[in-house]
Design a protein around this motif. Structure first.
Motif, mmCIF file in Angstrom:
data_model
loop_
_atom_site.group_PDB
_atom_site.id
_atom_site.type_symbol
_atom_site.label_atom_id
_atom_site.label_comp_id
_atom_site.label_asym_id
_atom_site.label_seq_id
_atom_site.Cartn_x
_atom_site.Cartn_y
_atom_site.Cartn_z
ATOM 1 N N ASN A 220 0.828 -1.210 0.000
ATOM 2 C CA ASN A 220 0.000 0.000 0.000
ATOM 3 C C ASN A 220 0.861 1.258 0.000
ATOM 4 O O ASN A 220 0.550 2.242 -0.682
ATOM 5 C CB ASN A 220 -0.913 -0.009 1.224
ATOM 6 N N ILE A 221 1.950 1.234 0.754
ATOM 7 C CA ILE A 221 2.863 2.383 0.783
ATOM 8 C C ILE A 221 3.534 2.563 -0.572
ATOM 9 O O ILE A 221 3.665 3.690 -1.078
ATOM 10 C CB ILE A 221 3.916 2.203 1.896
ATOM 11 N N ILE A 222 3.949 1.445 -1.184
ATOM 12 C CA ILE A 222 4.606 1.517 -2.502
ATOM 13 C C ILE A 222 3.656 2.085 -3.548
ATOM 14 O O ILE A 222 4.061 2.864 -4.429
ATOM 15 C CB ILE A 222 5.093 0.112 -2.923
ATOM 16 N N LEU A 223 2.375 1.746 -3.453
ATOM 17 C CA LEU A 223 1.374 2.217 -4.420
ATOM 18 C C LEU A 223 0.801 3.586 -4.058
ATOM 19 O O LEU A 223 -0.161 4.048 -4.687
ATOM 20 C CB LEU A 223 0.232 1.201 -4.520
ATOM 21 N N HIS A 224 1.366 4.223 -3.024
ATOM 22 C CA HIS A 224 0.931 5.560 -2.592
ATOM 23 C C HIS A 224 -0.522 5.573 -2.133
ATOM 24 O O HIS A 224 -1.290 6.489 -2.454
ATOM 25 C CB HIS A 224 1.147 6.582 -3.710
ATOM 26 N N SER A 225 -0.910 4.566 -1.417
ATOM 27 C CA SER A 225 -2.216 4.478 -0.746
ATOM 28 C C SER A 225 -3.406 4.765 -1.673
ATOM 29 O O SER A 225 -4.062 5.801 -1.565
ATOM 30 C CB SER A 225 -2.261 5.446 0.449
ATOM 31 N N PRO A 226 -3.686 3.851 -2.596
ATOM 32 C CA PRO A 226 -4.879 4.018 -3.435
ATOM 33 C C PRO A 226 -6.151 3.977 -2.599
ATOM 34 O O PRO A 226 -6.133 3.563 -1.432
ATOM 35 C CB PRO A 226 -4.813 2.818 -4.388
ATOM 36 N N LYS A 227 -7.268 4.394 -3.190
ATOM 37 C CA LYS A 227 -8.530 4.483 -2.452
ATOM 38 C C LYS A 227 -8.902 3.142 -1.827
ATOM 39 O O LYS A 227 -8.813 2.095 -2.469
ATOM 40 C CB LYS A 227 -9.653 4.948 -3.369
ATOM 41 N N ASP B 246 -5.720 -4.285 -10.310
ATOM 42 C CA ASP B 246 -6.114 -5.188 -9.230
ATOM 43 C C ASP B 246 -5.287 -5.019 -7.962
ATOM 44 O O ASP B 246 -5.805 -5.189 -6.848
ATOM 45 C CB ASP B 246 -6.011 -6.642 -9.714
ATOM 46 N N LEU B 247 -4.017 -4.694 -8.111
ATOM 47 C CA LEU B 247 -3.150 -4.601 -6.944
ATOM 48 C C LEU B 247 -3.564 -3.459 -6.008
ATOM 49 O O LEU B 247 -3.194 -3.462 -4.826
ATOM 50 C CB LEU B 247 -1.697 -4.420 -7.390
ATOM 51 N N ASP B 248 -4.347 -2.507 -6.517
ATOM 52 C CA ASP B 248 -4.812 -1.399 -5.680
ATOM 53 C C ASP B 248 -5.773 -1.871 -4.580
ATOM 54 O O ASP B 248 -6.046 -1.120 -3.635
ATOM 55 C CB ASP B 248 -5.508 -0.341 -6.535
ATOM 56 N N TYR B 249 -6.285 -3.095 -4.707
ATOM 57 C CA TYR B 249 -7.256 -3.601 -3.736
ATOM 58 C C TYR B 249 -6.628 -4.577 -2.736
ATOM 59 O O TYR B 249 -7.332 -5.125 -1.893
ATOM 60 C CB TYR B 249 -8.405 -4.306 -4.471
ATOM 61 N N VAL B 250 -5.332 -4.774 -2.839
ATOM 62 C CA VAL B 250 -4.660 -5.733 -1.963
ATOM 63 C C VAL B 250 -4.766 -5.343 -0.499
ATOM 64 O O VAL B 250 -5.040 -6.181 0.364
ATOM 65 C CB VAL B 250 -3.175 -5.886 -2.381
#
Length: 358
Positions: free
Chosen positions: A67-74, A241-245
């Motif tokens: 989540n940190i790597i992806l800059h906290s998506p919604k 999809d990875l934004d929902y991990v």
């Protein structure tokens, strides 16, 4: 004309890169899913409730890093439902491994997982849109062969050895101590079953777990499918999809914590806590979390209708190899021949499924 050709070449290269990323992610998932319970295999985990909580805590930590790597998506709370469903199936893992072994157990729940996940994606069950492939007949054949392998694996006999070392079986918190001060080793309910009861109960639990596992991606697919509907609350949601991990894994940790607290209450605040299972359980959770992140990527680049038959059937090959080469759970020429036949069927099914996309 040159611009049109350039666009076509760019599209072809992009599709080729997506397929390569999707299949590479699938391979990593297969290897890690087939190996993630190996670190804890030789350590007694009791009834599994403490182990599953440690496993899920490790899983959530990995998702936090992602989540940190992806800059906290919604964060979509409904995506947590998939994690809740998965965690419910996960509490059966330790009894399954103790009753019918790592290899057979994983193969059974993986096959049921395959059918549930593939069918829900292919035919649009649970409110998600049906997914199309270039060659549907290959996709049907691949899924069918992968499922057929489960029937063959049912005839493979396993020999599961119990951990008898007191240093590994004595829990940190004991329920009873004898009059001379020596710890009494607690027997789990699995240890009291006959061989036939173990096989029946273990197989039933594995099938039930597979159904739950196969349904765990449905909430994420539902959100993505309704992102284009302006009237939906999910309008404009991410297609990656990875934004929902993080939401999915948060549902896993929350549910496992609730189950563990209920367990502590039932045990009158005397849970069976096995200290030697902590580090192996944590490592197992990391392997599982990475494998699932790769599965999310495979769903993104290949679609779930392609990734499910490959990723759910493939780990059985790895798990069975562990069972044969390391843990010696599977022996005898008859069992080896059945495994070779099942391996060939799984491999053929996975290849057909892969070719259905190209």
């Amino acid at each position: 004309m040159e611009d049109w050709m350039t666009d076509n070449n760019h599209t072809a290269n992009s599709n080729g890169s997506n397929l390569a990323l999707g299949f590479a992610s699938s391979v990593i998932s297969v290897v890690l899913f087939g190996s993630n319970f190996v670190p804890v295999k030789k350590f007694d985990t009791g009834d599994g409730m403490f182990f599953q909580w440690i496993l899920c805590a490790s899983i959530w930590i990995v998702s936090l890093v992602v989540n940190i790597i992806l800059h906290s998506p919604k964060f979509w709370p409904v995506a947590m439902v998939g994690g809740c469903v998965w965690a419910t199936g996960n509490i059966t893992v330790v009894p399954i491994v103790k009753t019918i072994g790592l290899g057979l157990g994983l193969l059974l729940w993986a096959s049921t997982n395959l059918l549930t996940g593939w069918a829900s994606s292919r035919f649009g069950m649970f409110g998600i849109n049906p997914e199309e492939v270039e060659r549907p007949y290959l996709n049907y054949a691949g899924a069918g062969l992968s499922a057929l392998s489960a029937i063959i694996f049912l005839f493979v006999k396993t020999e599961v050895k119990s951990v008898t070392s007191e240093s590994e079986t004595t829990p940190l918190l004991r329920n009873s101590i004898n009059t001379q001060g020596d710890a009494v080793i607690d027997e789990s309910w699995v240890d009291k079953l006959s061989p036939l009861q173990r096989r029946i109960i273990g197989s039933a639990l594995a099938v039930g777990a597979g159904v739950l596992y196969g349904s765990s991606f449905v909430p994420v697919l539902y959100i993505k499918d309704h992102s284009t509907n302006n009237e939906s609350i999910y309008a404009g949601s991410s297609q990656f999809d990875l934004d929902y991990v993080f939401a999915h894994f948060s549902g896993i940790f929350l549910t496992s914590t609730v189950y563990f607290l209920i367990y502590c209450a039932v045990m009158k605040n005397q849970p069976k806590v096995y200290p030697k299972a902590i580090l192996p359980g944590f490592i197992s959770g990391i392997l599982w979390a990475i494998a699932t992140c790769c599965w999310f990527l495979a769903n993104n680049y290949l679609s779930a209708v392609v990734s499910f038959p490959i990723i759910t059937a493939g780990p059985g090959l790895i798990a069975a190899l562990w069972g044969v080469l390391v843990f010696k759970e599977i022996r005898g020429m008859r069992n080896y021949l059945l495994l070779i036949l099942a391996f060939c069927i799984v491999l053929t099914g996975s290849l057909l499924t892969a070719f259905s996309k190209t």
